[in-house]
Scaffold this motif. Sequence first.
Motif, PDB file in Angstrom:
ATOM      1  N   GLN A 181       0.839  -1.202   0.000  1.00 42.34           N
ATOM      2  CA  GLN A 181       0.000   0.000   0.000  1.00 42.34           C
ATOM      3  C   GLN A 181       0.875   1.254   0.000  1.00 42.34           C
ATOM      4  O   GLN A 181       0.603   2.221  -0.727  1.00 42.34           O
ATOM      5  N   LEU A 182       1.925   1.241   0.811  1.00 42.67           N
ATOM      6  CA  LEU A 182       2.848   2.367   0.897  1.00 42.67           C
ATOM      7  C   LEU A 182       3.526   2.626  -0.447  1.00 42.67           C
ATOM      8  O   LEU A 182       3.632   3.769  -0.905  1.00 42.67           O
ATOM      9  N   ILE A 183       3.966   1.564  -1.107  1.00 43.29           N
ATOM     10  CA  ILE A 183       4.613   1.707  -2.415  1.00 43.29           C
ATOM     11  C   ILE A 183       3.617   2.209  -3.450  1.00 43.29           C
ATOM     12  O   ILE A 183       3.950   3.051  -4.295  1.00 43.29           O
ATOM     13  N   ASP A 184       2.379   1.719  -3.375  1.00 42.34           N
ATOM     14  CA  ASP A 184       1.346   2.189  -4.299  1.00 42.34           C
ATOM     15  C   ASP A 184       1.100   3.683  -4.123  1.00 42.34           C
ATOM     16  O   ASP A 184       1.026   4.441  -5.104  1.00 42.34           O
ATOM     17  N   ASP A 185       1.001   4.145  -2.872  1.00 43.49           N
ATOM     18  CA  ASP A 185       0.797   5.573  -2.630  1.00 43.49           C
ATOM     19  C   ASP A 185       2.002   6.388  -3.115  1.00 43.49           C
ATOM     20  O   ASP A 185       1.830   7.487  -3.665  1.00 43.49           O
ATOM     21  N   TRP A 186       3.191   5.874  -2.912  1.00 41.73           N
ATOM     22  CA  TRP A 186       4.398   6.581  -3.361  1.00 41.73           C
ATOM     23  C   TRP A 186       4.412   6.744  -4.874  1.00 41.73           C
ATOM     24  O   TRP A 186       4.649   7.836  -5.392  1.00 41.73           O
ATOM     25  N   ARG A 187       4.127   5.669  -5.586  1.00 39.76           N
ATOM     26  CA  ARG A 187       4.189   5.768  -7.057  1.00 39.76           C
ATOM     27  C   ARG A 187       3.056   6.652  -7.604  1.00 39.76           C
ATOM     28  O   ARG A 187       3.202   7.314  -8.627  1.00 39.76           O
ATOM     29  N   GLN A 188       1.909   6.698  -6.878  1.00 38.72           N
ATOM     30  CA  GLN A 188       0.828   7.599  -7.283  1.00 38.72           C
ATOM     31  C   GLN A 188       1.269   9.059  -7.123  1.00 38.72           C
ATOM     32  O   GLN A 188       0.986   9.904  -7.987  1.00 38.72           O
ATOM     33  N   ILE A 189       1.978   9.350  -6.037  1.00 41.59           N
ATOM     34  CA  ILE A 189       2.477  10.712  -5.813  1.00 41.59           C
ATOM     35  C   ILE A 189       3.559  11.051  -6.829  1.00 41.59           C
ATOM     36  O   ILE A 189       3.632  12.193  -7.310  1.00 41.59           O
ATOM     37  N   TYR A 190       4.387  10.094  -7.196  1.00 39.77           N
ATOM     38  CA  TYR A 190       5.420  10.313  -8.218  1.00 39.77           C
ATOM     39  C   TYR A 190       4.774  10.765  -9.535  1.00 39.77           C
ATOM     40  O   TYR A 190       5.297  11.643 -10.231  1.00 39.77           O
ATOM     41  N   GLN A 191       3.630  10.193  -9.861  1.00 41.98           N
ATOM     42  CA  GLN A 191       2.934  10.538 -11.101  1.00 41.98           C
ATOM     43  C   GLN A 191       2.103  11.812 -10.958  1.00 41.98           C
ATOM     44  O   GLN A 191       1.924  12.547 -11.935  1.00 41.98           O
ATOM     45  N   ASN A 192       1.605  12.072  -9.738  1.00 43.79           N
ATOM     46  CA  ASN A 192       0.742  13.232  -9.513  1.00 43.79           C
ATOM     47  C   ASN A 192       0.958  13.733  -8.092  1.00 43.79           C
ATOM     48  O   ASN A 192       0.480  13.130  -7.130  1.00 43.79           O
ATOM     49  N   SER A 193       1.658  14.822  -7.953  1.00 45.40           N
ATOM     50  CA  SER A 193       2.029  15.323  -6.625  1.00 45.40           C
ATOM     51  C   SER A 193       0.818  15.763  -5.804  1.00 45.40           C
ATOM     52  O   SER A 193       0.928  15.953  -4.593  1.00 45.40           O
ATOM     53  N   ASN A 194      -0.344  15.919  -6.431  1.00 46.13           N
ATOM     54  CA  ASN A 194      -1.562  16.319  -5.712  1.00 46.13           C
ATOM     55  C   ASN A 194      -2.379  15.122  -5.223  1.00 46.13           C
ATOM     56  O   ASN A 194      -3.453  15.293  -4.644  1.00 46.13           O
ATOM     57  N   TYR A 195      -1.886  13.922  -5.482  1.00 46.29           N
ATOM     58  CA  TYR A 195      -2.595  12.712  -5.073  1.00 46.29           C
ATOM     59  C   TYR A 195      -2.801  12.702  -3.555  1.00 46.29           C
ATOM     60  O   TYR A 195      -1.908  13.075  -2.784  1.00 46.29           O
ATOM     61  N   GLN A 196      -3.993  12.264  -3.126  1.00 44.64           N
ATOM     62  CA  GLN A 196      -4.314  12.197  -1.699  1.00 44.64           C
ATOM     63  C   GLN A 196      -4.542  10.745  -1.281  1.00 44.64           C
ATOM     64  O   GLN A 196      -5.415  10.063  -1.818  1.00 44.64           O
ATOM     65  N   SER A 197      -3.755  10.286  -0.333  1.00 43.31           N
ATOM     66  CA  SER A 197      -3.917   8.933   0.187  1.00 43.31           C
ATOM     67  C   SER A 197      -5.024   8.902   1.239  1.00 43.31           C
ATOM     68  O   SER A 197      -5.234   9.884   1.948  1.00 43.31           O
ATOM     69  N   ASN A 198      -5.722   7.765   1.329  1.00 44.85           N
ATOM     70  CA  ASN A 198      -6.748   7.621   2.387  1.00 44.85           C
ATOM     71  C   ASN A 198      -6.291   6.626   3.445  1.00 44.85           C
ATOM     72  O   ASN A 198      -7.079   5.868   4.011  1.00 44.85           O
ATOM     73  N   VAL A 199      -4.996   6.608   3.728  1.00 46.53           N
ATOM     74  CA  VAL A 199      -4.420   5.697   4.703  1.00 46.53           C
ATOM     75  C   VAL A 199      -5.013   5.911   6.092  1.00 46.53           C
ATOM     76  O   VAL A 199      -5.343   7.035   6.477  1.00 46.53           O
ATOM     77  N   CYS A 200      -5.159   4.815   6.844  1.00 46.96           N
ATOM     78  CA  CYS A 200      -5.673   4.865   8.212  1.00 46.96           C
ATOM     79  C   CYS A 200      -4.537   4.537   9.181  1.00 46.96           C
ATOM     80  O   CYS A 200      -3.912   3.476   9.083  1.00 46.96           O
ATOM     81  N   HIS A 201      -4.273   5.437  10.133  1.00 47.27           N
ATOM     82  CA  HIS A 201      -3.206   5.239  11.114  1.00 47.27           C
ATOM     83  C   HIS A 201      -3.746   4.985  12.526  1.00 47.27           C
ATOM     84  O   HIS A 201      -3.009   5.087  13.493  1.00 47.27           O
ATOM     85  N   GLN A 202      -5.014   4.645  12.645  1.00 49.29           N
ATOM     86  CA  GLN A 202      -5.646   4.533  13.964  1.00 49.29           C
ATOM     87  C   GLN A 202      -5.303   3.196  14.625  1.00 49.29           C
ATOM     88  O   GLN A 202      -6.075   2.232  14.575  1.00 49.29           O
ATOM     89  N   ARG A 203      -4.146   3.115  15.269  1.00 47.76           N
ATOM     90  CA  ARG A 203      -3.698   1.857  15.878  1.00 47.76           C
ATOM     91  C   ARG A 203      -4.598   1.407  17.021  1.00 47.76           C
ATOM     92  O   ARG A 203      -4.608   0.231  17.382  1.00 47.76           O
ATOM     93  N   SER A 204      -5.346   2.314  17.602  1.00 45.63           N
ATOM     94  CA  SER A 204      -6.241   1.955  18.713  1.00 45.63           C
ATOM     95  C   SER A 204      -7.332   0.981  18.268  1.00 45.63           C
ATOM     96  O   SER A 204      -7.967   0.325  19.106  1.00 45.63           O
ATOM     97  N   LEU A 205      -7.566   0.853  16.959  1.00 43.19           N
ATOM     98  CA  LEU A 205      -8.559  -0.097  16.459  1.00 43.19           C
ATOM     99  C   LEU A 205      -8.199  -1.530  16.846  1.00 43.19           C
ATOM    100  O   LEU A 205      -9.073  -2.391  16.956  1.00 43.19           O
TER     101      LEU A 205
END
Length: 466
Positions: A181-205
Amino acid sequence: MKRMSDDICQEILLSKTLKTDSFTSLKLSPNDWIISSSNAISCIYFYNIQQWPLYKKQNNNNIFMNVEKLISSLQILLKHYPLLTGTFKIFDTDNKVSLENDENNGGIVFVSTCVNIPIKELPISIDQYTNTKKIPESLQLINSFTANVPFHVRHTRFSCGSVALGISLNHQVADAHSYFQLIDDWRQIYQNSNYQSNVCHQRSLLQPTLAEIQQLKNSNPNFNNRKSLSFKHEELSSLPMLPKETIIKIFRFSNDELQRMKSDAVIHLSSDIDYLSTFEVLTAHLYRHVMFARHHSTSSIQTKLYISTNIRPRLIQPSIPNTYFGNAIMLSYSEMMMRDLLNLNSLSLIASQVHKSIEENTSNDIRTTLAWISCQDDKMKITPTWNLDTTDFTISAWNKMGMYAKSEFEIDVPACRIILPQNTNFNGAATLFSTEDNDGSIDVFLGLEVNEMNQLEKNLDFRKYR
């Protein structure tokens, strides 16, 4: 004969650490605590410049997989994944783990190198069935791993302009699902610097509350019996065992071969099983043949199978989004007598047991395991119950994680090959990769002791479906 490694000359052009000021700290979850910070998830991605549509139109090969653009896109990626700036800290007396901002450690380490050989000289192609050739270890395609750096990238440009990206993520930060997922988001940003990831960091889940822990303790008489995990009490020291000489080989199972294997398995399907996946059938096939290779014959000992299982789609109340970034895997567990495993002349019966073990990894069982981990007084002493050197086997499936399909940094140029680093070493374990053709075929990276691997390959039944 002159070896390729004798001619390799590699030069470091740049080494840089990327950080962000927006990160302070993040407490990790129980599933993270039990993974050692010395473990990493690492792959090497190869990109052939001749597949680039602009290959013959550009005079400057450095534009392909451009270093400056990769670094700037990583800096943007940190806005979505600020925890990659952190470094591990132990807190509380029971050795919980958090990521904390540290001026002297953490961040993304990016190294750029060039090498004097073309990509075509490397043994990265694979024949139809197996690959045993290794890239010389003198060619460093991945950074030396350090536990205080969560994310490593090494960019190597070959003399032809092609590129290798060696990418490592500290396993205590996240699992393989999150890695891709991280690599996918990185390559999306490489192609389009305005790309917005919807990653979830809520470890309390994945952190049960005290009330939930008590409720799970009261409702589950087997609360302290976690079949796949145990608390390692202090033991009397014993003489260390000599390490086995192991080897990793890549076996390519074509889609046609897998379909024939699956067809064979479903012929004698029991009435309580209405479906077997390709993964379940292949797992059963590998498990049985690995034990045959270990000369267990009809031994009256127990054997155990451990399956890395993604719990994101399994958890309810609360549910876990597919974009959850962290360790959201748990081991599905199966056990049987060795003689039964080897005597069963039916692939469907073993595959059915694999299917049932995954089904038993329910939301309640997952929450109970998370609660059990939380209750242990030293998280560092929690270990899997496996004995992979002798009687047990474990398997992980990365082939449905978009390894190749989501590897395009340059448009229309996916990785032509993805491999594990040259120094990877494991025994009694397999990891499933998709292939560069994305045609349903699977590359099995299998690690065994050298003599056991020879026995496996001599067994004609191992590849009888091709």
